[in-house]
Write a protein that holds these residues in place. Structure first.
Motif, mmCIF file in Angstrom:
data_model
loop_
_atom_site.group_PDB
_atom_site.id
_atom_site.type_symbol
_atom_site.label_atom_id
_atom_site.label_comp_id
_atom_site.label_asym_id
_atom_site.label_seq_id
_atom_site.Cartn_x
_atom_site.Cartn_y
_atom_site.Cartn_z
ATOM 1 N N SER A 254 -34.294 -20.172 -11.639
ATOM 2 C CA SER A 254 -34.656 -20.623 -10.325
ATOM 3 C C SER A 254 -35.129 -21.658 -10.595
ATOM 4 C CB SER A 254 -35.655 -19.066 -9.186
ATOM 5 O OG SER A 254 -36.345 -19.445 -10.040
ATOM 6 N N THR A 255 -36.013 -22.301 -9.028
ATOM 7 C CA THR A 255 -36.603 -23.180 -9.327
ATOM 8 C C THR A 255 -37.548 -22.593 -7.701
ATOM 9 O OG1 THR A 255 -35.154 -24.737 -10.026
ATOM 10 C CG2 THR A 255 -37.502 -25.366 -8.552
ATOM 11 N N GLU A 256 -39.031 -22.819 -8.756
ATOM 12 C CA GLU A 256 -40.260 -22.251 -7.766
ATOM 13 C C GLU A 256 -41.508 -23.970 -7.546
ATOM 14 O OE1 GLU A 256 -40.197 -19.065 -6.572
ATOM 15 O OE2 GLU A 256 -38.489 -18.910 -8.192
ATOM 16 N N THR A 257 -41.950 -23.278 -6.384
ATOM 17 C CA THR A 257 -42.460 -24.510 -5.537
ATOM 18 C C THR A 257 -43.812 -24.512 -5.422
ATOM 19 O OG1 THR A 257 -40.878 -25.561 -4.862
ATOM 20 C CG2 THR A 257 -42.500 -26.831 -3.838
ATOM 21 N N GLY A 258 -44.677 -25.522 -5.240
ATOM 22 C CA GLY A 258 -45.769 -25.340 -5.407
ATOM 23 C C GLY A 258 -46.431 -26.792 -4.352
ATOM 24 N N GLY A 259 -47.616 -26.345 -3.920
ATOM 25 C CA GLY A 259 -48.012 -27.577 -2.775
ATOM 26 C C GLY A 259 -49.408 -27.126 -3.088
ATOM 27 N N VAL A 260 -49.759 -28.570 -2.828
ATOM 28 C CA VAL A 260 -51.679 -28.853 -2.391
ATOM 29 C C VAL A 260 -51.626 -29.356 -0.851
ATOM 30 C CG1 VAL A 260 -52.386 -28.021 -4.107
ATOM 31 C CG2 VAL A 260 -51.807 -30.308 -3.958
ATOM 32 N N HIS A 261 -52.822 -29.207 -0.162
ATOM 33 C CA HIS A 261 -53.143 -30.474 0.457
ATOM 34 C C HIS A 261 -54.456 -30.600 1.096
ATOM 35 C CE1 HIS A 261 -52.530 -30.428 5.803
ATOM 36 N NE2 HIS A 261 -52.639 -31.513 5.827
ATOM 37 N N TRP A 262 -54.907 -31.653 0.993
ATOM 38 C CA TRP A 262 -56.216 -32.081 1.532
ATOM 39 C C TRP A 262 -56.713 -32.742 2.540
ATOM 40 C CZ3 TRP A 262 -59.280 -31.690 -2.867
ATOM 41 C CH2 TRP A 262 -59.041 -31.754 -3.866
ATOM 42 N N ARG A 263 -57.410 -31.629 3.184
ATOM 43 C CA ARG A 263 -58.183 -32.183 4.261
ATOM 44 C C ARG A 263 -59.730 -32.139 4.358
ATOM 45 N NH1 ARG A 263 -55.420 -28.861 8.751
ATOM 46 N NH2 ARG A 263 -53.878 -27.532 8.082
ATOM 47 N N THR A 264 -60.083 -33.200 4.808
ATOM 48 C CA THR A 264 -61.613 -33.183 5.438
ATOM 49 C C THR A 264 -62.194 -31.931 5.565
ATOM 50 O OG1 THR A 264 -61.545 -33.607 7.614
ATOM 51 C CG2 THR A 264 -61.677 -35.388 5.817
ATOM 52 N N THR A 265 -63.319 -31.885 5.018
ATOM 53 C CA THR A 265 -64.756 -30.684 5.089
ATOM 54 C C THR A 265 -64.478 -29.980 7.281
ATOM 55 O OG1 THR A 265 -65.553 -31.207 3.751
ATOM 56 C CG2 THR A 265 -66.444 -29.215 5.860
ATOM 57 N N ALA A 266 -64.020 -31.257 8.096
ATOM 58 C CA ALA A 266 -64.237 -31.166 8.969
ATOM 59 C C ALA A 266 -63.003 -30.722 9.438
ATOM 60 C CB ALA A 266 -64.839 -32.676 10.078
#
Length: 521
Positions: A254-266
């Motif tokens: 299979s193919t598994e997927t991951g991701g990250v999303h950056w946000r400011t602290t506020a």
């Protein structure tokens, strides 16, 4: 390029809640005491920026069709410092006075407890008079014909603009149970120093954390988010390495997927307020050491400051090619029942995942498998789960519609090894027939997305539903004893439990940030 996932933790309402909403026919406001609710995210604007746009969340305590739906925005608390406008529906929105936008929907509109969005996007833009530290209230009102209006107050803050840009995409290869290491990087492409940052993880269930850091939160072994207090200088790239383990129960190949999303602290503080308002927890902090970001490189100049108005550069993804062979056995669960004429009896039928692989179709947004149910002779289905529909040849009846001889049922998009999903049918005995037989079939063909057709033991894909059996017929199916309780740490009692399905869609890692967008022009 990997597409932005449509469901995930901190990313939108999960399929489980959506299925329940789709299953229930909208109610009339006169049928029950229904209440409305509205929510709008707290929002932080960068002084001197073009501003941001967002949508309201519209809720009702029960599925209902609304008439003359009205949404009003009032930013008079920040008059002269923040301007608001809604250009999405110019024929439905007016500005009766400065700092107020009033929108009326002339078409009937459905909503439900899971929440709807898609109507009346609001743009908030700071004026030249706005300065860092300004703060006020945006009042959002929601009403409809026959309902009392409700109001929510969202906090609007003026801050400093920064532009956090996520790192590159990466591809890996691993077998179930193996580990791999992935970089976690972010660049501050603005001209102002970023006072810390938060990264939110959007990983498939199979991607497990190898360590539990003290500045990160987890749901079991799933990473949810990490807070960083490092000062991120303009033009500099920062990063760290994270080691993951691919679960031994990962389906392969299979193919598994991951991701990250950056946000400011506020920005993350604003979103925490939303989670708190909806009663969604943020997992538990780790007990290990601290995960830190170290400077990796720096450019000589940076772009003009902005406030992440293009969120696409805040995301990065990884793709894991899962090698080897690791399928699973979905076993049908039948029932053995008894009763007198006119008695109403409960049949809990469905399937069990015997492993060794967990099935996760959450990104696809479809059921892991499809079930057919044949109602036993001499009985009538008088109580039908909302996630089941009459099967009428090539057509389908309404969800939860009683009285049919055959049904198609739609399980959730996630099936963990060792757990069961059952559907509760109430059968009325119209005629006492010895050994009256029906059946439940799992993995039935469906011309639709999802479904499971690689079962390692198809012989147990069908189980009997027996009423008033006269001998040892094994009606439980697959060796199951229908008298035993269903167990498992996240077992789904699918029938009629929209709240539980929503909880699984909104907590336990499948939390969703963006709601269903079902409104159309």
């Amino acid at each position: 390029m990997l597409k932005h996932p449509t469901r995930r933790w901190l990313a939108g309402i999960g399929l489980a809640g959506a299925l329940v909403a789709a299953a229930a026919a909208p109610a009339s406001a006169t049928e029950t005491e229904i209440t409305l609710d509205v929510y709008f995210d707290n929002i932080t604007l960068a002084a001197g920026s073009a501003g941001k746009a967002d949508l309201p969340y519209l809720y009702s305590s029960e599925p209902v069709t609304l008439h003359d739906l009205t949404v009003q925005y009032d930013i008079s608390d920040l008059a002269g410092k923040v301007e608001i406008s809604s250009e999405q529906w110019p024929d439905q929105c007016t500005t009766p006075k400065p700092d107020v936008v009033h929108c009326v929907r002339p078409l009937p509109t459905d909503t439900d407890p899971d929440g709807q969005t898609g109507l009346y996007k609001l743009t908030l833009a700071p004026t030249d008079a706005a300065t860092k530290g300004d703060e006020g209230v945006l009042k959002v009102s929601f009403s409809a014909q026959g309902f009392s209006p409700v109001t929510h107050e969202a906090t609007v803050r003026i801050g400093t603009g920064v532009d956090l840009v996520a790192g590159a995409e990466h591809e890996f290869s691993a077998a179930p149970g193996e580990t791999f290491t992935a970089p976690l990087t972010v660049t501050n492409m603005g001209e102002d120093t970023a006072d810390g940052a938060v990264t939110v993880f959007d990983h498939d269930y199979s991607i497990r954390a190898d360590q539990h850091y003290s500045n990160c939160n987890y749901d079991g072994d799933q990473m949810l988010f990490c807070r960083f207090d490092e000062q991120l200088a303009p033009g500099a790239t920062y990063g760290s390495n994270l080691t993951y383990q691919l679960g031994a129960d990962t389906y392969a190949p299979s193919t598994e997927t991951g991701g990250v999303h950056w946000r400011t602290t506020a920005e993350f503080e604003d979103y925490e307020a939303y989670l708190s308002d909806r009663g969604i927890t943020l997992g538990e902090p780790g007990t290990g050491g601290k995960l830190t970001l170290t400077e990796q490189s720096r450019v000589q100049s940076a772009r003009e400051p902005q406030t992440d108005t293009d969120p696409s550069n805040n995301w990065s993804y990884m793709s894991i090619s899962v090698t080897g062979e690791n399928s699973t056995d979905l076993e049908a669960i039948g029932a053995e029942l008894s009763g007198e004429k006119d008695a109403e009896i409960l049949a809990s039928i469905g399937f069990r995942n015997n492993g060794p692989a967990t099935l996760d179709y959450s990104r696809l947004g479809s059921s892991v498998t499809y079930l057919n149910v044949d109602v036993p002779q001499g009985t009538t289905a008088v109580g039908v789960p909302d996630l089941c529909s009459p099967l009428l040849g090539d057509d389908f009846g309404g969800r939860g519609e009683p009285g049919a001889a055959k049904y198609r049922c739609y399980p959730s998009p996630f099936s963990k090894v060792g757990e069961e999903q059952t559907f509760d049918f109430t059968l009325r005995i119209d005629e006492v027939i010895a050994d009256a037989a029906g059946a439940v079939q799992v993995n039935v063909p469906c011309q639709c997305d999802g479904g499971f057709y690689d079962d390692i033991k198809p012989a147990n894909d069908e189980a009997a539903i027996l009423v008033n059996a006269t001998g040892d017929t094994g009606g439980g199916g697959g060796g199951a004893d229908p008298s035993l309780p269903i167990t498992g740490d996240s077992t789904l009692r699918v029938a009629g439990l929209g709240g539980l399905l929503l909880a699984i869609g909104a907590a336990g890692f499948l939390i969703a940030r963006r709601r269903r967008n079902s409104f159309v022009a």
